[in-house]
Structure formats: structure tokens, C-alpha cells
Design a protein around this motif. Structure first.
Motif, mmCIF file in Angstrom:
data_model
loop_
_atom_site.group_PDB
_atom_site.id
_atom_site.type_symbol
_atom_site.label_atom_id
_atom_site.label_comp_id
_atom_site.label_asym_id
_atom_site.label_seq_id
_atom_site.Cartn_x
_atom_site.Cartn_y
_atom_site.Cartn_z
ATOM 1 N N TYR A 35 43.560 57.904 56.588
ATOM 2 C CA TYR A 35 43.273 58.177 57.988
ATOM 3 C C TYR A 35 42.949 59.657 58.166
ATOM 4 N N GLN A 37 43.190 62.632 61.206
ATOM 5 C CA GLN A 37 43.768 62.953 62.516
ATOM 6 C C GLN A 37 43.274 64.327 62.943
ATOM 7 N N GLN A 41 44.937 64.094 68.724
ATOM 8 C CA GLN A 41 44.315 62.774 68.692
ATOM 9 C C GLN A 41 45.137 61.790 67.881
ATOM 10 N N GLY A 42 44.772 60.535 67.996
ATOM 11 C CA GLY A 42 45.372 59.507 67.154
ATOM 12 C C GLY A 42 44.715 59.476 65.789
ATOM 13 N N LEU A 43 45.027 58.455 65.021
ATOM 14 C CA LEU A 43 44.506 58.324 63.665
ATOM 15 C C LEU A 43 43.248 57.470 63.664
ATOM 16 N N ARG A 44 42.294 57.857 62.843
ATOM 17 C CA ARG A 44 41.083 57.044 62.657
ATOM 18 C C ARG A 44 40.980 56.663 61.187
ATOM 19 N N LEU A 45 40.669 55.411 60.940
ATOM 20 C CA LEU A 45 40.656 54.876 59.585
ATOM 21 C C LEU A 45 39.377 55.264 58.862
ATOM 22 N N ASP A 59 36.389 53.040 60.117
ATOM 23 C CA ASP A 59 35.526 53.404 61.235
ATOM 24 C C ASP A 59 34.701 54.665 61.002
ATOM 25 N N PHE A 88 43.608 66.818 59.631
ATOM 26 C CA PHE A 88 44.834 66.434 58.929
ATOM 27 C C PHE A 88 44.590 65.046 58.372
ATOM 28 N N LEU A 90 45.905 61.684 56.375
ATOM 29 C CA LEU A 90 47.117 60.920 56.111
ATOM 30 C C LEU A 90 46.799 59.702 55.263
#
Lengths: 113, 114
Positions: A35, A37, A41-45, A59, A88, A90
Motif C-alpha cells: 500500500y 499512504q 490520507q488512507g491507504l491505496r493498494l 488501484d 509512506f 506499507l
């Protein structure tokens, strides 16, 4: 200790350089994920893998590449085609597939020089 | 746009008070999960609630799910300074392997003041 590790904690990339982020797990999990980040913001795959030697785009896969040669390892390469790599990153794993509880590593912060 | 959206974006309370965070989503889900993230660290799973469940408890945490309103709430009772963190909801949707993903919201930043 069982868990998921990421290295390095901080990584600096120069213009036009490819860099590789490491992710290792000893939880015997089949599925692994990357992911991104961005601040606040949230996490994006980016990519995920449900089994060795197989992986799927998420995505925001453009400018990134992965490999899954071993069950324990899922390295992410940030290529020079990724024009805005500062973020960042993850890594996570889950026992057998998407939709389950995911276990996260401590993250790698990538900065561009 | 993100599947899950948390509300509020930021919440500041006194130690001992309860904290409530909400998550709304757009399409049908298989389950909804809540995660916690301390600043600059990885996420830690808190609780998972399936689409056929309405409420779940874990220690000081209470999660509700209303599939008719496509919303969930996370309640932290008797908050402590150590609860200060960002809280994310994540929805599992889709029916086939490649379509099923966990989609994360943008999070609620909770600050518990001592």
C-alpha cells in the motif's frame, strides 16, 4: 518473533533511479500486499499476491513492480516511471486471501532527493 | 473515490470520555474492519464485523454495522491518552478473487488529552 518486517525504515531516491523496498514475513501467510499512504490520507493498494509466483495490480500500480519468488518475501520496486514517489509504503500479509484481517509491517518512508 | 469515508476527520476529547467515529461506504460489502495507526507506524487490526452482524465488542471497543444505511461506527469507551492515533475503516467488497480488495477510508485522527 513472528511478524512482518520492512526495510529500510527510510529510503532516499535520486532522480531517475529505481529503488527496492523489502518486505518479509514469517507468519506462513499466503497473501501479501503493498500500500501507499500519502500525508493525511488512507491507504491505496499498489499490488497484491495471493500465492507464490502470482500477483495482481491494485488501484495505483503504474510506476511500480513486484515479484513473489518466495512465500516469505514480496519486494516492491519503485521505478523511475513513478513521478511522485514520496510517500509512506506499507506492506501487509493475510493468511489466505483478500477480505481477511491484514497484518502490517512498520512501513518505509521514501523521500526524493 | 474511496469506498469508506470516516467522520469526523479529527476528534479531540478528554481522558475518560467516550470517542465515537463513523464510517460510511457506497457499495455492498462482505465485511468491514477497523484499524488503528500510531503516527509513522504500521496499522494494527482492531475488529472485523461481517455483513450479517450488527454489533461486536472487544474490550473497550464497540463496533456497529448498519447495512441499510451503509455505515459503521466505532466507539471507544473510557478513553486513555494511549488511544491517541488515527483510526481507519476498511471494507471488503466484491465477489471474485481479483475483485475483492480491502478499501481503506481516509481516517479519523483521535487525540485524547490527559
Amino acid at each position: 518473533d513472528g511478524g512482518i518486517t520492512q526495510s529500510p525504515k527510510y529510503l532516499f531516491r535520486k532522480e531517475g533511479q529505481n529503488v527496492t523496498l523489502s518486505c518479509e514475513q514469517n507468519l506462513n501467510h499466503d497473501a501479501m500486499y503493498w500500500y501507499r499512504q500519502d500525508p493525511g490520507q488512507g491507504l491505496r493498494l499498489i499490488y497484491y499476491s495471493q500465492i507464490v509466483n502470482d500477483f495482481q495490480k491494485g488501484d495505483i500500480a503504474e510506476g511500480y513492480s513486484v515479484s513473489r519468488e518466495k512465500k516469505e518475501s514480496f519486494p516492491l520496486t519503485v521505478t523511475s516511471a513513478q513521478k511522485n514517489p514520496t510517500a509512506f509504503y506499507l506492506c501487509a500479509s493475510s493468511p489466505s486471501g483478500v477480505g481477511e484481517t491484514q497484518y502490517f509491517g512498520p512501513g518505509t518512508r521514501l523521500l526524493v532527493l | 473515490s474511496q469506498q469508506g469515508e470516516e467522520d469526523p476527520q479529527a476528534l479531540s476529547i478528554q481522558e475518560g470520555e467516550n470517542a465515537t467515529m463513523n464510517c460510511s461506504y457506497k457499495t455492498s460489502i462482505n465485511n468491514l474492519q477497523w484499524y488503528r495507526q500510531n503516527s509513522g507506524r504500521g496499522l494494527v487490526h482492531l475488529i472485523l464485523i461481517r455483513s450479517n452482524e450488527r454489533e461486536k465488542h472487544s474490550g473497550r471497543l464497540r463496533v456497529t454495522l448498519d447495512t441499510s444505511k451503509k455505515s459503521s461506527s466505532l466507539l471507544i469507551t473510557a478513553s486513555r491518552a494511549a488511544d491517541t492515533a488515527s483510526y481507519f475503516c476498511a471494507t471488503d467488497r466484491g465477489s471474485s478473487g481479483s475483485a475483492r480488495q480491502l478499501t481503506f477510508g481516509s481516517g479519523t485522527q483521535l487525540t485524547v488529552l490527559p
